[in-house]
Design an enzyme around this catalytic site. Structure first.
Site, PDB file in Angstrom:
ATOM      1  N   VAL A  57       0.812  -1.220   0.000  1.00 35.33           N
ATOM      2  CA  VAL A  57       0.000   0.000   0.000  1.00 35.33           C
ATOM      3  C   VAL A  57       0.843   1.268   0.000  1.00 35.33           C
ATOM      4  CG1 VAL A  57      -1.981  -1.121   1.077  1.00 35.33           C
ATOM      5  CG2 VAL A  57      -0.265   0.023   2.526  1.00 35.33           C
ATOM      6  N   ASN A  83      -7.847  -2.072   4.578  1.00 34.64           N
ATOM      7  CA  ASN A  83      -7.655  -2.804   5.825  1.00 34.64           C
ATOM      8  C   ASN A  83      -6.192  -2.884   6.241  1.00 34.64           C
ATOM      9  OD1 ASN A  83      -8.149  -5.126   7.877  1.00 34.64           O
ATOM     10  ND2 ASN A  83      -6.812  -6.061   6.350  1.00 34.64           N
ATOM     11  N   TYR A 148       0.793   5.245  16.370  1.00 35.43           N
ATOM     12  CA  TYR A 148      -0.392   4.609  15.794  1.00 35.43           C
ATOM     13  C   TYR A 148      -1.581   5.561  15.846  1.00 35.43           C
ATOM     14  CZ  TYR A 148      -3.841   0.859  15.001  1.00 35.43           C
ATOM     15  OH  TYR A 148      -4.842   0.068  14.494  1.00 35.43           O
TER      16      TYR A 148
END
Length: 281
Positions: A57, A83, A148
């Protein structure tokens, strides 16, 4: 109704559950991953309704090639499920600048790359649905999750704004905020664990890494149920704009909403009259 569903990160974890259940429901699935042969094997081998294709990705070229492969094989793309992602755990000072950039490159620019590649197809169709996996950490800051959370907070703002860009062309968006699910995010292949390099953090880092590793596989959320819920949303005529997934996530979001309302009220009391004042001084 059968749809063409492109799933990133389909080689393991939640991506595998989504792809497997989509195939079982009769959908045509473009299952992507860095090693497409392994993705195909994981999903039961070659199938008429399955295209396993390479996609890192972080590569826009890969994303464009995957989108073209989907159209070449199935003629269209109806649903994109962003995802794929990873997790750099740790306290801010122990995460290097390079790791922080890599976290955001994968979790934010990654889905942006794939969406950028797929959007021309959806616009041409004047129909489609973009589902992007965020996290409860995209709404609620958490200890040991600074990198994150930064990436997922970015996902939230991007998806919330993307809605207005694409709605005029019949394209729906849904951002998903799961709590703790058994999605393999905490396995070593997905998580980069920090080394205790700063004395002040060392004890907390060591204890937190041990606790989180011990939690892997014991999270309360069932990824198969989450996959079914996402396929239900993909089948809605007016899909949810935001899906908070799991009782722990819902509880956390409700608490955050109450906190925001309280902070808004406190801000009103402190500075509600901060509008431009043209009164002569």
């Amino acid at each position: 109704m059968s749809k063409v569903i492109l799933v990133t990160g389909a080689g393991r974890g939640l991506g595998t559950d989504i792809a497997r259940q989509a195939l079982a429901a009769g959908h045509q699935v473009v299952a992507t991953g860095r090693r497409p042969q392994e993705v195909e094997k994981t999903l039961g081998g070659p199938q008429d309704n399955l295209l396993a294709t390479k996609l890192d990705v972080t590569s826009l070229d890969d994303a464009e090639a995957a989108a073209q492969a989907a159209v070449d094989r199935f003629g269209r793309i109806d649903v994109l499920v962003n995802n794929a992602g990873n997790f750099f755990a740790g306290y801010f000072e122990e995460i290097t600048p390079a790791q922080m950039r890599q976290q955001i490159e994968t979790n934010l620019f990654g889905p942006m790359n794939v969406t950028r590649a797929v959007l021309p197809v959806l616009r041409k169709q004047r129909a489609g649905h973009i589902i992007t996996l965020s996290s409860s950490a995209g709404l609620i800051g958490q200890e040991f999750c600074v990198a994150y959370a930064a990436s997922k907070f970015g996902v939230e703002g991007w998806m919330e704004s993307l809605r207005y860009d694409v709605e005029p062309y019949g394209i729906h968006t849904t951002v998903v905020e799961p709590g703790f699910f058994r999605t393999e995010l905490l396995v070593d292949a997905s998580t980069t664990w920090p080394e205790p390099t700063i004395g002040d953090y060392a004890e907390r880092t060591t204890a937190t890494v041990a606790a989180w590793k011990n939690m892997n596989g014991r999270q309360t959320g069932d990824p198969a149920k989450l996959a079914r819920a996402l396929l239900t949303i993909a089948d809605q005529d007016k899909p949810l704009l935001r899906f908070v997934a799991g009782a722990d996530a819902i509880e956390g979001v409700e608490a955050k909403a109450r906190e925001l309302l309280a902070q808004a009220q406190a801000s009103r009391e402190l500075g509600g009259d901060l509008a431009y004042d043209d009164t002569p001084q």
